[in-house]
Each structure stands twice: as C-alpha cells, then as structure tokens.
Design a protein around this motif. Structure first.
Motif, mmCIF file in Angstrom:
data_model
loop_
_atom_site.group_PDB
_atom_site.id
_atom_site.type_symbol
_atom_site.label_atom_id
_atom_site.label_comp_id
_atom_site.label_asym_id
_atom_site.label_seq_id
_atom_site.Cartn_x
_atom_site.Cartn_y
_atom_site.Cartn_z
ATOM 1 N N GLY A 1 48.233 -46.842 -66.248
ATOM 2 C CA GLY A 1 48.326 -46.100 -65.374
ATOM 3 C C GLY A 1 47.579 -45.139 -66.145
ATOM 4 O O GLY A 1 47.908 -44.197 -66.236
ATOM 5 N N ALA A 2 46.439 -44.878 -66.223
ATOM 6 C CA ALA A 2 45.454 -44.156 -67.205
ATOM 7 C C ALA A 2 45.241 -42.947 -66.129
ATOM 8 O O ALA A 2 45.539 -41.450 -66.715
ATOM 9 C CB ALA A 2 44.164 -44.497 -67.518
ATOM 10 N N VAL A 3 45.070 -42.756 -64.930
ATOM 11 C CA VAL A 3 44.742 -41.997 -64.244
ATOM 12 C C VAL A 3 46.080 -41.400 -63.495
ATOM 13 O O VAL A 3 46.634 -40.141 -63.575
ATOM 14 C CB VAL A 3 44.380 -41.853 -62.458
ATOM 15 C CG1 VAL A 3 44.298 -40.867 -61.724
ATOM 16 C CG2 VAL A 3 42.947 -42.102 -63.190
ATOM 17 N N ASP A 4 47.446 -42.503 -63.371
ATOM 18 C CA ASP A 4 49.144 -42.338 -62.351
ATOM 19 C C ASP A 4 49.611 -43.134 -63.281
ATOM 20 O O ASP A 4 49.955 -44.151 -63.520
ATOM 21 C CB ASP A 4 48.654 -43.123 -61.292
ATOM 22 C CG ASP A 4 50.048 -43.043 -60.978
ATOM 23 O OD1 ASP A 4 50.501 -41.843 -60.908
ATOM 24 O OD2 ASP A 4 50.830 -43.529 -59.890
ATOM 25 N N ASN A 5 50.187 -42.013 -64.263
ATOM 26 C CA ASN A 5 49.627 -40.635 -64.326
ATOM 27 C C ASN A 5 50.309 -39.993 -65.520
ATOM 28 O O ASN A 5 49.898 -39.393 -66.488
ATOM 29 C CB ASN A 5 51.648 -39.621 -63.445
ATOM 30 C CG ASN A 5 50.761 -38.194 -63.625
ATOM 31 O OD1 ASN A 5 49.580 -37.546 -63.577
ATOM 32 N ND2 ASN A 5 52.013 -37.466 -63.623
ATOM 33 N N ALA A 6 48.785 -41.101 -67.018
ATOM 34 C CA ALA A 6 48.775 -40.038 -68.415
ATOM 35 C C ALA A 6 47.920 -39.298 -67.751
ATOM 36 O O ALA A 6 48.050 -38.316 -68.562
ATOM 37 C CB ALA A 6 47.936 -41.743 -68.689
ATOM 38 N N SER A 7 47.195 -38.899 -67.309
ATOM 39 C CA SER A 7 45.850 -37.614 -66.766
ATOM 40 C C SER A 7 46.982 -36.855 -66.954
ATOM 41 O O SER A 7 47.099 -35.525 -67.049
ATOM 42 C CB SER A 7 45.320 -38.114 -65.680
ATOM 43 O OG SER A 7 45.627 -37.567 -64.498
ATOM 44 N N GLY A 8 48.542 -36.939 -65.910
ATOM 45 C CA GLY A 8 49.346 -35.319 -65.714
ATOM 46 C C GLY A 8 50.131 -35.520 -66.555
ATOM 47 O O GLY A 8 50.246 -34.021 -66.842
ATOM 48 N N VAL A 9 50.292 -36.440 -67.760
ATOM 49 C CA VAL A 9 51.260 -35.884 -68.699
ATOM 50 C C VAL A 9 49.879 -35.240 -69.660
ATOM 51 O O VAL A 9 50.323 -34.296 -70.464
ATOM 52 C CB VAL A 9 51.616 -37.198 -69.525
ATOM 53 C CG1 VAL A 9 52.005 -36.574 -70.981
ATOM 54 C CG2 VAL A 9 52.694 -37.857 -68.346
ATOM 55 N N ALA A 10 49.032 -35.456 -69.595
ATOM 56 C CA ALA A 10 47.590 -35.050 -70.616
ATOM 57 C C ALA A 10 47.724 -33.689 -70.345
ATOM 58 O O ALA A 10 47.183 -32.288 -71.019
ATOM 59 C CB ALA A 10 46.198 -35.991 -70.693
ATOM 60 N N GLY A 11 46.984 -32.721 -68.767
ATOM 61 C CA GLY A 11 47.623 -31.881 -68.750
ATOM 62 C C GLY A 11 48.847 -30.421 -68.504
ATOM 63 O O GLY A 11 48.649 -29.663 -69.131
ATOM 64 N N LEU A 12 49.776 -31.665 -68.298
ATOM 65 C CA LEU A 12 51.416 -30.868 -69.303
ATOM 66 C C LEU A 12 50.474 -29.931 -70.459
ATOM 67 O O LEU A 12 51.107 -29.234 -71.064
ATOM 68 C CB LEU A 12 52.692 -31.870 -68.980
ATOM 69 C CG LEU A 12 54.004 -31.115 -69.040
ATOM 70 C CD1 LEU A 12 53.806 -30.476 -67.587
ATOM 71 C CD2 LEU A 12 54.860 -32.203 -69.363
ATOM 72 N N ILE A 13 50.811 -31.253 -71.597
ATOM 73 C CA ILE A 13 50.260 -30.509 -72.363
ATOM 74 C C ILE A 13 48.905 -29.847 -72.602
ATOM 75 O O ILE A 13 49.232 -29.045 -73.784
ATOM 76 C CB ILE A 13 49.358 -31.672 -73.712
ATOM 77 C CG1 ILE A 13 51.004 -33.628 -73.575
ATOM 78 C CG2 ILE A 13 49.918 -31.590 -74.881
ATOM 79 C CD1 ILE A 13 52.504 -32.094 -73.957
ATOM 80 N N ALA A 14 48.047 -30.317 -71.764
ATOM 81 C CA ALA A 14 46.958 -28.887 -71.945
ATOM 82 C C ALA A 14 47.606 -27.875 -71.610
ATOM 83 O O ALA A 14 47.131 -26.195 -71.820
ATOM 84 C CB ALA A 14 45.590 -29.918 -71.715
ATOM 85 N N LEU A 15 48.454 -27.668 -70.526
ATOM 86 C CA LEU A 15 48.879 -26.334 -70.268
ATOM 87 C C LEU A 15 49.310 -25.750 -71.382
ATOM 88 O O LEU A 15 49.957 -24.368 -71.413
ATOM 89 C CB LEU A 15 49.671 -26.540 -68.574
ATOM 90 C CG LEU A 15 48.925 -26.719 -67.861
ATOM 91 C CD1 LEU A 15 49.207 -27.274 -66.348
ATOM 92 C CD2 LEU A 15 47.775 -25.587 -67.111
ATOM 93 N N ALA A 16 50.627 -26.419 -72.179
ATOM 94 C CA ALA A 16 51.533 -25.918 -72.838
ATOM 95 C C ALA A 16 51.176 -25.483 -74.572
ATOM 96 O O ALA A 16 51.500 -23.971 -74.326
ATOM 97 C CB ALA A 16 52.191 -27.467 -73.935
ATOM 98 N N GLN A 17 49.548 -25.882 -74.373
ATOM 99 C CA GLN A 17 49.066 -25.146 -75.770
ATOM 100 C C GLN A 17 48.363 -23.872 -74.717
ATOM 101 O O GLN A 17 48.385 -23.290 -75.547
ATOM 102 C CB GLN A 17 47.855 -26.239 -75.479
ATOM 103 C CG GLN A 17 47.700 -27.570 -76.283
ATOM 104 C CD GLN A 17 46.925 -28.489 -76.273
ATOM 105 O OE1 GLN A 17 46.021 -28.422 -75.864
ATOM 106 N NE2 GLN A 17 46.870 -28.977 -77.613
ATOM 107 N N ALA A 18 47.959 -24.215 -73.653
ATOM 108 C CA ALA A 18 47.044 -22.757 -73.521
ATOM 109 C C ALA A 18 48.389 -21.461 -73.368
ATOM 110 O O ALA A 18 47.805 -20.551 -73.541
ATOM 111 C CB ALA A 18 46.598 -23.116 -72.189
ATOM 112 N N HIS A 19 49.288 -22.181 -72.772
ATOM 113 C CA HIS A 19 50.637 -21.271 -72.320
ATOM 114 C C HIS A 19 50.765 -20.438 -73.422
ATOM 115 O O HIS A 19 51.644 -19.655 -73.586
ATOM 116 C CB HIS A 19 52.012 -20.942 -71.622
ATOM 117 C CG HIS A 19 50.987 -21.618 -70.125
ATOM 118 N ND1 HIS A 19 51.308 -20.573 -68.980
ATOM 119 C CD2 HIS A 19 50.867 -22.469 -69.531
ATOM 120 C CE1 HIS A 19 50.798 -20.571 -68.163
ATOM 121 N NE2 HIS A 19 51.396 -21.921 -67.599
ATOM 122 N N VAL A 20 51.067 -21.237 -74.791
ATOM 123 C CA VAL A 20 50.873 -20.861 -76.400
ATOM 124 C C VAL A 20 50.644 -19.914 -76.659
ATOM 125 O O VAL A 20 50.740 -18.994 -77.511
ATOM 126 C CB VAL A 20 51.710 -21.861 -77.311
ATOM 127 C CG1 VAL A 20 51.946 -21.853 -78.377
ATOM 128 C CG2 VAL A 20 52.701 -23.103 -76.680
#
Length: 541
Positions: A330-349
């Motif tokens: 499940g690299a695309v589905d959905n490790a990629s979405g979790v990676a995006g979640l963390i990247a967005l958290a970094q950006a908002h912080v």
C-alpha cells in the motif's frame, strides 16, 4: 539526479502561490518508504503491524510539532471484531438443468457481516434482483412485488445507467451514485431480509478486476464491534465471476445478457430463477481494538472550531500472493496520504497557530469499509457542529506535475468554490472527473463525514501530465489500477516524481489555512443530499 530536479520543480510550484509554504519532498519520500516497507507487513489493523504503524505516525506528528489530539492522548480506540473465514464450501446452485458448483477464490468469494462461528445457507431460493436498488425518490424499486426473505439474491454491480454518457440518466448517468456501490447493495439486501447477497463482478462497471475482489474478500474481515453482533445482516455476502453468473443463469434456462439489459429499464421486476443456493463456512472471531491517530495544532482565537485533514493509515496486510509476494504494501494507497498528512502538519506548524484549531486524523480500517472514519464521525473527539470542514487524502499523485485538478463527486459543497483560486494560482484548470463510474466519492473516508453533515473536499490531480499529456496520465492511471491497486505490487519506487503531489498539497494547505484563519462556515449546496443534515447540525450555532 532526480532529487535536485524535483526540488527545483517544487520551488517553482510554490512560487505560483506566495503564501504557500514549502512542502517537504523528503518527508513525503521518507514516510511513504517507511510505512510501505515489508517491515510494516501491509499495515493491517489489529495485527502487530498496527502497533508499529501507530507508533511511527505518533512519532512523526510529535516531531512535526503537533499536540495530542484526544484529551492528552494521541489515539482514539476503535472497537473492532475480526472474523477469519475458513472451511468455505463451493457455492452450489441446484434445481436447474444441471447443478452449478462455484469454487471459492476462482469463481466466487463469500463472507459474512454476522459475528457467529458458523454460517450456513441451505437450499435458499434464488432471485435475480437486477441492480438491487430501492430508491423511492427516483421511483425505482428492484424489490417491488417480491418477498426475498430467506432467499439468495443475485445483484448487478453499479447503477442501471452506468453506460450512459453524461449525467442525465435516472442515476446520474456515468457517475456512480451510492445505489451503485457494493456496500449499499448488501445493506438493501439485508433490509429486504435476504439470506445471501451475491454481486456479479464485471470489471468495467466495478472499476477493478477480479484480483481486487479476491484479495479484499479472502483476508480476515473487520467490522465495528457493536451490540447485536450484526445479526440483522444477510448470513452470506459475496461476489461471483461474470462467467460463473452466465453458467448459473444458463442452468436456470435464463439468458443472463437479456435479463441484464432488462434490469436497466425502470419498472424491472425481480426474476425468480428456480434454483436453490447452498454455501457454508466457519468463522474464528476475535474482538479487539484498533486506533485512529489524532494530532492537533491548537488555534489562538477560536480553538473550539476545527479544520480537519484526514488520511487512512491501513492497508490489506497479507494478501493473495503474486509471484511469491504476499505483502500488500500500500505505498500509494495510502502510505502516500499519510506522508501528505505529516508534510501538511509540518507546513502548518511552521506557519504558526491560526485562529481555529487544525486537526490531523490518520484513521484505521478504511479498506474494511471506512470503519475508522465512520467510528470517529459517530463518536467525534471534536463536535461535528464545530468542525468547519476539511480535506481527505487517499493516494497522492506520484506520476508528476499536471495541468488539471479534479474534484471527486463534484457539485456537492461550497468548498469547491473556495478551492478554485488556489488551483488557478498554479496555472491549473478544474476538469470533470474522468471516471465517475468508479464511485470514488463513496470509497474513501470523507464520505463518513459527509453522511453526517461535515463538508470535506476529496480532490486531486487530473490526468493531464506536464510530461506526456492526457495519454501519458491515463496510461499511468490504468496501469496502476490493473497492475498495482490492492496488490503486492503497490510498492515504493524511488523513481517516483512527487511534483504532482506537491501541487495538490499546496492546494490542500491553502484551503485549510483559509478555513483556519477565517470565520467562514462552508455548507453543502442546496441540491446536495447532505445539506439538510448540516443545517440541522449547525442550527443555533
């Protein structure tokens, strides 16, 4: 030299929107590569891999600078019951010209929502119910005039008008409605009292091949652990191959193709086949708990209002082997979405707290029927009436930058209007959903929130790749669906081009930030089926 090229492209994309921060490609790569490695064994809920996955996501949220999102805890318990099915007999149809025996796996798959150790359907009268739809508001009832209590119903996948171009048909034409979704068909069969409900698999209207059906239905089954043990559901639910259905109908002296065409017409009436169905299997039952992971960036001025980002962390775990590989990573589905979640958290912080709180929710058991998001929506940590809206991420684009942007299930909420300037700022255009017949709107976690009133955007890259255009984009999408989706081949690839994911994440960031710094309460359009729920929810607020 892919890293420098991607970094330059990401910088160029960021320049298109000066208030959008850097989205870390290194974070996307690292989180995806880690979560989709064999060490995480496909991230099946309630397995030892869950503990490892949850711990990793918590560590990433902590490192990003989030706070625990559930009253000092990083997690929300989700009560689950796991059923492992075994001793599956052939599905036998008797009483026709000759018995038809369907072999488990190659011809059919079967399981049960019921939480009982033994399932047996014996000599159950069989009825073809067309598309298995009961939609009073559309004047359509495939169950009209027939009592299917205790019987086996055979059902076609998708909607009656799925082959109709455009969206003018009785069920929105090419775009799948919830009536076309397999979950609905089982729900309605249970409401009608059917003992067994078997869907006929056809790749085009199903939008995925038999391998997806087999891998999804032969692993242990998860359900929310609720009072009553789901005994109100049909005893057996499953799928049969298209060729198997033709054999069954031929044994009954019926023309499958002819009846399938008849089922597309309003006024169709269910057809008893004169056959009796039998199948049995056992279930080993295990009650346990899974976890949603929740991190939050508390707001400054209105901390009790919440903007929400969601992505599911789970995948299929061990699955049907392909060339000796039985880990569905499940690299695309959905490790990629979790990676995006963390990247967005970094950006908002990095941007600092907004007026409203911003919550980041990694949910469990999406692949088992949106169970984690459903549990959260029904038992919210943050009141749904105080949840402004947000974005769901399920499978990021790793094929490269694109010229277009697609809203799944377009025409439902005011978030679609809010997102338009952010897409335009990147020089992209919003295009219609290329495959609305796949029913994407009902297949991911935003739907759990939509049903209970919260506007959530589900939108992502289209098919018009900067390098190669629509032909290349469609080829990449078709190749993924045919060869990797829900298979062991969905593995991390260091050659992936994350620039398209960065584009989308920039849009998600800007939409979430606008919601978090402002006072707007976006709603569903007046024509949306979710508008009344939201209006009632927000009344007096």
């Amino acid at each position: 030299m892919r890293v420098p090229i991607l970094a330059l492209l990401s910088t160029a994309l960021i320049g298109a929107a000066s208030d959008a921060p850097t989205i870390s490609v290194d974070t996307l790569r690292t989180v995806d590569k880690t979560l989709s490695s064999d060490a995480f064994a496909g991230r099946a809920p309630t397995t030892p891999a869950e503990d490892k996955t949850v711990a990793y996501i918590i560590a990433q949220m902590k490192a990003a600078g989030l706070k625990p999102g559930n009253k000092g805890s990083w997690t929300q318990d989700v009560p689950m019951v796991e059923s492992t099915f075994a001793d599956i007999s052939p599905l036998v149809f008797s009483g026709g010209a000759a018995p038809v025996s369907l072999a488990p796996g190659s011809d059919m798959v079967v399981r049960s929502y019921r939480v009982v150790p033994q399932i047996a359907v014996k000599d159950s009268e069989t009825v073809f119910v067309g598309y298995g739809i009961n939609a009073p508001e559309r004047g359509w009832n495939d169950y009209a005039g027939i009592d299917v209590r205790g019987k086996t119903v055979i059902i076609l996948v998708n909607d009656p008008d799925w082959q109709m171009p455009g969206r003018d048909g009785p069920f929105e034409g090419r775009a799948m409605t919830y009536y076309g979704r397999w979950t609905y068909k089982y729900e309605e069969a249970a409401r009608q009292g059917a003992a067994a409900a078997i869907i006929v698999h056809d790749t085009e209207p199903a939008a995925y091949g038999w391998g997806v059906v087999e891998s999804s239905n032969t692993r242990p089954s998860l359900e929310l652990d609720e009072p009553g043990d789901h005994l109100d559901q049909s005893a057996a639910i499953g799928w049969m191959q298209l060729g198997a259905a033709r054999r069954v109908f031929a044994s009954a002296g019926k023309d499958f193709a002819q009846l399938s065409e008849a089922a597309k017409v309003k006024g169709f009436r269910a057809v008893p086949l004169g056959l009796k169905a039998s199948v049995s299997f056992t279930a080993t039952i295990k009650r346990q708990r899974s976890k949603n992971v929740i991190g939050v960036l508390p707001g400054k001025a209105a901390p009790r209002d919440y903007v929400l980002y969601t992505a599911h962390w789970d995948h299929l775990g061990r699955c049907t082997p392909v060339k000796g590989d039985d880990i569905c990573n499940g690299a695309v589905d959905n490790a990629s979405g979790v990676a995006g979640l963390i990247a967005l958290a970094q950006a908002h912080v990095k941007a600092g707290p907004a007026a409203r709180s911003i919550a980041f929710l990694a949910v469990t058991a999406e692949e088992s029927g949106l169970l984690g998001s459903r549990y959260y929506a029904e038992h919210p940590v943050y009141p749904l009436a105080r949840t402004v809206g947000g974005v769901n991420m399920d499978s990021l684009n790793v094929a490269g930058a694109v010229r277009d942007f697609v809203v799944t299930g377009a025409g439902k909420s005011e978030l679609e209007d809010m997102v338009k300037p952010f897409v335009a700022a990147q020089g992209r255009v919003i295009k219609p959903e290329p495959n609305p017949e796949r029913g994407g709107y009902f297949r991911s976690d935003h739907f759990s929130f939509a049903k209970l009133g919260v506007p959530m955007l589900d939108a992502s890259s289209g098919l018009d790749l900067v390098k190669g255009g629509v032909d290349a984009g469609r080829a990449a999408s078709d190749d993924y669906v045919a060869n990797r989706y829900h298979k062991p081949q969905d593995e991390y690839d260091p050659a992936w081009d994350w620039s398209g994911a960065v584009q989308d994440l920039q849009v998600y960031y800007r939409l979430g930030r606008q919601l978090a710094v402002g006072k707007a309460w976006p709603n569903w359009y007046r024509t949306s089926e979710f508008r009344a729920v939201r209006d009632k929810q927000r009344a007096g607020r």
